[in-house]
Design a protein around this motif. Sequence first.
Motif, PDB file in Angstrom:
ATOM      1  N   ILE A 198      42.944  44.770  46.174  1.00 35.46           N
ATOM      2  CA  ILE A 198      42.015  45.698  46.819  1.00 35.46           C
ATOM      3  C   ILE A 198      41.584  46.777  45.835  1.00 35.46           C
ATOM      4  CG2 ILE A 198      41.810  47.420  48.663  1.00 35.46           C
ATOM      5  CD1 ILE A 198      43.402  45.602  50.437  1.00 35.46           C
ATOM      6  N   ALA A 199      42.530  47.290  45.060  1.00 30.86           N
ATOM      7  CA  ALA A 199      42.199  48.308  44.054  1.00 30.86           C
ATOM      8  C   ALA A 199      41.147  47.764  43.083  1.00 30.86           C
ATOM      9  CB  ALA A 199      43.460  48.732  43.300  1.00 30.86           C
ATOM     10  N   THR A 200      41.294  46.505  42.715  1.00 34.86           N
ATOM     11  CA  THR A 200      40.344  45.876  41.805  1.00 34.86           C
ATOM     12  C   THR A 200      38.949  45.825  42.412  1.00 34.86           C
ATOM     13  OG1 THR A 200      42.149  44.555  40.909  1.00 34.86           O
ATOM     14  CG2 THR A 200      39.914  43.765  40.479  1.00 34.86           C
ATOM     15  N   SER A 229      47.362  37.932  39.567  1.00 35.74           N
ATOM     16  CA  SER A 229      46.039  37.350  39.368  1.00 35.74           C
ATOM     17  C   SER A 229      44.912  38.378  39.331  1.00 35.74           C
ATOM     18  CB  SER A 229      45.758  36.320  40.469  1.00 35.74           C
ATOM     19  OG  SER A 229      45.899  36.909  41.743  1.00 35.74           O
ATOM     20  N   SER A 230      45.117  39.580  39.858  1.00 34.35           N
ATOM     21  CA  SER A 230      43.978  40.506  39.935  1.00 34.35           C
ATOM     22  C   SER A 230      43.431  40.938  38.571  1.00 34.35           C
ATOM     23  CB  SER A 230      44.272  41.698  40.854  1.00 34.35           C
ATOM     24  OG  SER A 230      45.420  42.367  40.476  1.00 34.35           O
ATOM     25  N   PRO A 231      44.236  40.992  37.499  1.00 41.27           N
ATOM     26  CA  PRO A 231      43.621  41.333  36.200  1.00 41.27           C
ATOM     27  C   PRO A 231      42.498  40.369  35.786  1.00 41.27           C
ATOM     28  CG  PRO A 231      45.994  41.602  36.068  1.00 41.27           C
ATOM     29  CD  PRO A 231      45.710  40.944  37.394  1.00 41.27           C
ATOM     30  N   ILE A 242      45.765  38.812  49.894  1.00 38.65           N
ATOM     31  CA  ILE A 242      45.372  39.878  48.960  1.00 38.65           C
ATOM     32  C   ILE A 242      46.340  41.040  49.115  1.00 38.65           C
ATOM     33  CG2 ILE A 242      43.737  41.043  50.542  1.00 38.65           C
ATOM     34  CD1 ILE A 242      41.921  41.449  47.986  1.00 38.65           C
ATOM     35  N   ASP A 243      46.728  41.638  48.022  1.00 43.35           N
ATOM     36  CA  ASP A 243      47.622  42.796  48.092  1.00 43.35           C
ATOM     37  C   ASP A 243      46.882  44.029  47.584  1.00 43.35           C
ATOM     38  OD1 ASP A 243      47.595  42.799  45.350  1.00 43.35           O
ATOM     39  OD2 ASP A 243      49.729  42.448  45.106  1.00 43.35           O
ATOM     40  N   SER A 244      47.596  45.141  47.441  1.00 41.10           N
ATOM     41  CA  SER A 244      46.940  46.400  47.108  1.00 41.10           C
ATOM     42  C   SER A 244      46.314  46.365  45.719  1.00 41.10           C
ATOM     43  CB  SER A 244      47.921  47.571  47.217  1.00 41.10           C
ATOM     44  OG  SER A 244      48.882  47.504  46.192  1.00 41.10           O
ATOM     45  N   MET A 283      45.190  32.317  42.031  1.00 40.74           N
ATOM     46  CA  MET A 283      43.792  32.601  42.338  1.00 40.74           C
ATOM     47  C   MET A 283      42.871  31.867  41.375  1.00 40.74           C
ATOM     48  SD  MET A 283      41.606  36.109  41.931  1.00 40.74           S
ATOM     49  CE  MET A 283      41.780  35.829  40.164  1.00 40.74           C
ATOM     50  N   LYS A 284      41.774  31.381  41.907  1.00 37.89           N
ATOM     51  CA  LYS A 284      40.720  30.800  41.078  1.00 37.89           C
ATOM     52  C   LYS A 284      39.428  31.557  41.339  1.00 37.89           C
ATOM     53  CE  LYS A 284      39.293  26.715  40.857  1.00 37.89           C
ATOM     54  NZ  LYS A 284      38.878  25.455  41.502  1.00 37.89           N
ATOM     55  N   ILE A 285      38.619  31.723  40.298  1.00 41.51           N
ATOM     56  CA  ILE A 285      37.305  32.351  40.469  1.00 41.51           C
ATOM     57  C   ILE A 285      36.251  31.345  40.036  1.00 41.51           C
ATOM     58  CG2 ILE A 285      35.889  34.387  39.987  1.00 41.51           C
ATOM     59  CD1 ILE A 285      38.250  35.753  38.747  1.00 41.51           C
ATOM     60  N   ASP A 286      35.344  31.078  40.942  1.00 41.09           N
ATOM     61  CA  ASP A 286      34.209  30.206  40.640  1.00 41.09           C
ATOM     62  C   ASP A 286      32.960  31.062  40.654  1.00 41.09           C
ATOM     63  OD1 ASP A 286      35.219  27.549  40.512  1.00 41.09           O
ATOM     64  OD2 ASP A 286      33.326  26.950  41.503  1.00 41.09           O
TER      65      ASP A 286
END
Lengths: 141, 141, 109, 109
Positions: free
Chosen positions: D58-60, D24-26, D53-55, D1-4
């Motif tokens: 989604i939790a994030t 990657s969600s952290p 996307i996994d749970s 995952m990348k966040i821009d």
Amino acid sequence: MVVKIPSHPKYLCIVREVTAKVGHIHGINEDLVEQLKLAVDEACANVIKYAYGGDARKRIVIRYKVDRGWFEVVIEDSGVKADPEAIMGRRLEEVRPGGLGVHFIKRCFDIFEFDGKKKKGNRLRLVRYLKEKDEDRYNGA
Amino acid sequence: MVVKIPSHPKYLCIVREVTAKVGHIHGINEDLVEQLKLAVDEACANVIKYAYGGDARKRIVIRYKVDRGWFEVVIEDSGVKADPEAIMGRRLEEVRPGGLGVHFIKRCFDIFEFDGKKKKGNRLRLVRYLKEKDEDRYNGA
Amino acid sequence: MKIDITEHNGAKVFSLSGDIDLYSSPALRKELIFFIGEKVPLLLVDFRDVSYIDSSGIATLVEGLRGMMSHGGKMKLFGIPERIVEIFAFSKLDKVFDICGSLDDAVKD
Amino acid sequence: MKIDITEHNGAKVFSLSGDIDLYSSPALRKELIFFIGEKVPLLLVDFRDVSYIDSSGIATLVEGLRGMMSHGGKMKLFGIPERIVEIFAFSKLDKVFDICGSLDDAVKD
Ligand SMILES: Nc1ncnc2c1ncn2[C@@H]1O[C@H](COP(=O)(O)OP(=O)(O)O)[C@@H](O)[C@H]1O
Ligand SMILES: Nc1ncnc2c1ncn2[C@@H]1O[C@H](COP(=O)(O)OP(=O)(O)O)[C@@H](O)[C@H]1O
């Protein structure tokens, strides 16, 4: 088909890819392939979180058996034994972080069963009965 | 990381995917990832063709070990023993079908070595020494 | 791998997509042999959607090229992704095959 | 995952790409928490290039939504691929999140 991965979250992408390819090879349609990927990923993530308490240096073994009408995944670990009674997702109406993984696993697989005969660790058996609509003319890569 | 596949060509796509993901996870750049995929695919194809003579019901075990400066793949089968002396690609100048697989393996891997100690079948060890240019800021999926 | 076969100004166009490997190349071989048997004069192979090729795929193409030449036909490849051009170059086959940029180039010369 | 992370008319836009999973969600959580701390009024999450996307992902997002609401901020998701919309719907979260078609829609209402 067998894959053995370290219990580190960075290897989950491998589990997803292998699950998808096994699905494609056996002519499973894209919608179900996506569900299988997610379900197997969630089951392995739960092994990392609960059986191994986040310890990334253990092993997870994932075995695939596909036959006419039958997609089986067996996931083994050597961690803390799960209490099958205690494994359940949250009520979907009650919105909060967490508690969705088991729902994703159970909507995809018809059987969700821990093998009581395993001495140390867990052996989770997941089976999807394949219906006609699950199959596809898709030929893999 | 370990993958065990049936010796059927349709499983080679899984070997490629896993090889690529292992490469990505360890920050190997896309050019080398492509070479690794091809090389490991070719080595497994040769097991199917030569060690198993095309029998698709046997097993191939592929093990990955990656460390700083080091990408190792060990491929095991239980088929006919290879004669390492007899394994060589064709001269590239002499154009004909076949004889390229070993070239693809050897341009990618620095070590190509059959383990003489294995009793039945073959254990081929492939090692790539990673240079700085092989690494990348690529972070996997 | 998928093979889509169409016609373009009397030439056969093979549009390949996906991975060409030990699993899929026998299907390509079968189609090539069929059209070689038909003695088609020009066979164009569209590589634009090819994601992967291994030595068995290349061997199949070498065999196809020879078959085409045996009756005086021509075979040209076009739209080969850079990563795959590199494999042809390494194999010293970039000079053996007639490699074109686009379908137009392939038809022109 | 990348966040821009970019700005659009005073809103923060998180453009996510690749797979959002336990690995990657952290990183996503950390960025969300930072901007919640900054009390940004509007946070738009661009899903167009999200492949999975996994749970845990989604939790994030659920946690992010709660954090935004706690200071009266808004969080909207847009450009969610159909396959992922289906996961939100199955989880009964399609009514909990403000899900928009495009960035324009997200800014408009
Ligand atoms: N492999 C497992 N071992 C032990 N407990 C588990 C396992 N999988 C799930 N659980 C339990 O079931 C609950 C629900 O799991 P899940 O739906 O995946 O949500 P989450 O992990 O986000 O809480 C978990 O909180 C945990 O208590
Ligand atoms: N695993 C193996 N076991 C036995 N012989 C092998 C093996 N791999 C390669 N060879 C030998 O080396 C030759 C060259 O292999 P390769 O370059 O892969 O080309 P090809 O398989 O197309 O002939 C083969 O023809 C075969 O005789």
